[in-house]
Design a protein around this motif. Sequence first.
Motif, short mmCIF file in Angstrom:
data_model
loop_
_atom_site.label_atom_id
_atom_site.label_comp_id
_atom_site.label_asym_id
_atom_site.label_seq_id
_atom_site.Cartn_x
_atom_site.Cartn_y
_atom_site.Cartn_z
N ASP A 1 1.98 4.17 -5.53
CA ASP A 1 1.94 3.04 -6.46
C ASP A 1 0.51 2.56 -6.69
O ASP A 1 -0.02 1.76 -5.95
CB ASP A 1 2.81 1.91 -5.92
CG ASP A 1 3.00 0.79 -6.92
OD1 ASP A 1 2.38 0.83 -8.00
OD2 ASP A 1 3.76 -0.13 -6.61
N ASP B 1 -7.31 6.42 -0.32
CA ASP B 1 -7.03 7.75 0.22
C ASP B 1 -6.17 7.67 1.49
O ASP B 1 -5.33 8.54 1.72
CB ASP B 1 -8.35 8.45 0.53
CG ASP B 1 -8.18 9.91 0.89
OD1 ASP B 1 -7.39 10.60 0.21
OD2 ASP B 1 -8.85 10.36 1.84
N ARG B 2 -6.36 6.62 2.28
CA ARG B 2 -5.68 6.51 3.58
C ARG B 2 -4.62 5.42 3.60
O ARG B 2 -4.21 4.98 4.67
CB ARG B 2 -6.72 6.24 4.65
CG ARG B 2 -7.74 7.35 4.75
CD ARG B 2 -8.89 7.00 5.64
NE ARG B 2 -9.88 8.07 5.58
CZ ARG B 2 -11.10 7.95 6.04
NH1 ARG B 2 -11.48 6.84 6.61
NH2 ARG B 2 -11.94 8.95 5.94
N ARG B 3 -4.16 4.98 2.44
CA ARG B 3 -3.24 3.85 2.37
C ARG B 3 -1.95 4.05 3.16
O ARG B 3 -1.35 3.10 3.62
CB ARG B 3 -2.94 3.48 0.93
CG ARG B 3 -2.18 4.52 0.15
CD ARG B 3 -2.21 4.19 -1.34
NE ARG B 3 -1.62 5.23 -2.14
CZ ARG B 3 -2.23 6.35 -2.50
NH1 ARG B 3 -3.48 6.57 -2.15
NH2 ARG B 3 -1.62 7.25 -3.24
N THR B 4 -1.56 5.28 3.37
CA THR B 4 -0.34 5.53 4.15
C THR B 4 -0.58 5.32 5.65
O THR B 4 0.37 5.26 6.41
CB THR B 4 0.19 6.96 3.92
OG1 THR B 4 -0.84 7.90 4.27
CG2 THR B 4 0.59 7.15 2.45
N GLN B 5 -1.83 5.19 6.05
CA GLN B 5 -2.15 4.97 7.46
C GLN B 5 -2.11 3.49 7.85
O GLN B 5 -2.12 3.17 9.03
CB GLN B 5 -3.53 5.54 7.79
CG GLN B 5 -3.61 7.04 7.63
CD GLN B 5 -5.03 7.56 7.83
OE1 GLN B 5 -5.95 6.83 8.16
NE2 GLN B 5 -5.21 8.86 7.62
N TYR B 6 -2.10 2.60 6.87
CA TYR B 6 -2.07 1.17 7.16
C TYR B 6 -0.74 0.79 7.80
O TYR B 6 0.32 1.18 7.33
CB TYR B 6 -2.30 0.35 5.89
CG TYR B 6 -2.02 -1.12 6.11
CD1 TYR B 6 -2.85 -1.88 6.91
CD2 TYR B 6 -0.91 -1.72 5.54
CE1 TYR B 6 -2.58 -3.22 7.14
CE2 TYR B 6 -0.64 -3.06 5.76
CZ TYR B 6 -1.48 -3.81 6.56
OH TYR B 6 -1.20 -5.13 6.78
N ARG B 7 -0.80 0.02 8.88
CA ARG B 7 0.39 -0.47 9.58
C ARG B 7 0.29 -1.99 9.68
O ARG B 7 -0.57 -2.52 10.39
CB ARG B 7 0.50 0.12 10.99
CG ARG B 7 0.57 1.64 11.02
CD ARG B 7 1.91 2.14 10.47
NE ARG B 7 2.00 3.58 10.49
CZ ARG B 7 1.74 4.36 9.44
NH1 ARG B 7 1.38 3.85 8.29
NH2 ARG B 7 1.86 5.67 9.53
N LEU C 1 0.82 -1.20 0.00
CA LEU C 1 0.00 0.00 0.00
C LEU C 1 0.86 1.26 0.00
O LEU C 1 0.58 2.21 0.71
CB LEU C 1 -0.92 0.00 1.22
CG LEU C 1 -1.96 -1.11 1.25
CD1 LEU C 1 -2.75 -1.08 2.54
CD2 LEU C 1 -2.88 -1.05 0.07
N SER C 2 1.88 1.27 -0.80
CA SER C 2 2.77 2.43 -0.83
C SER C 2 2.04 3.66 -1.36
O SER C 2 1.08 3.56 -2.11
CB SER C 2 4.00 2.13 -1.68
OG SER C 2 3.61 1.83 -3.00
N ALA C 3 2.55 4.80 -0.96
CA ALA C 3 1.87 6.07 -1.21
C ALA C 3 1.60 6.36 -2.67
O ALA C 3 0.57 6.89 -3.03
CB ALA C 3 2.68 7.20 -0.59
#
Length: 171
Positions: free
Chosen positions: A6, A48-54, A2-4
């Motif tokens: 790609d 929209d929030r893929r950078t929030q996934y951990r 889920l990179s910012a």
Amino acid sequence: MLSAGDRISFETFYVRHVDTVLAYVSRRVSQPDVAFDVVAETFARALDRRTQYRSRRGPAVAWLLTIARNVLIDAQRRGRVADDTRQRLQMQPVVLEDEELREIEERSAAPLSEALQRLPAAQREAVERRVLQEEPYATIATSLKCSEQVVRQRVRRGLAALREDYQEEQR
């Protein structure tokens, strides 16, 4: 995954999880067009929030189903499925024909039910109760007379098996 920046990896993510999300949503929504809207908004929010996934917090599918659950709660509160994220991302609305609605109905339940049946009973129960019924780990552990860690492990293994099973089917 889920990179910012790609979008191709997000497309892969979508293809991998769309049937699971559709099955989850369809168990809670009886109209296929509403289910489609919930799934669309779920993936728009995930994009929209893929950078929030951990990943350390759990599998991506669990994160995605949490988003779907929130979209469903939001829709019940508003009386309609929100499309704020889709609009902000400038996604064009999709108009569904009767044939496409029938396909959504067919795809919504069968794959998940069949896949769950292939899991060992303990994993199946843990996944159903935690992911589909959204029971807390503590509640499940108490009723099964085991530790929360055991329940977490069963859910993790069950989701991994479902993911592997799904990936095998796609090959």
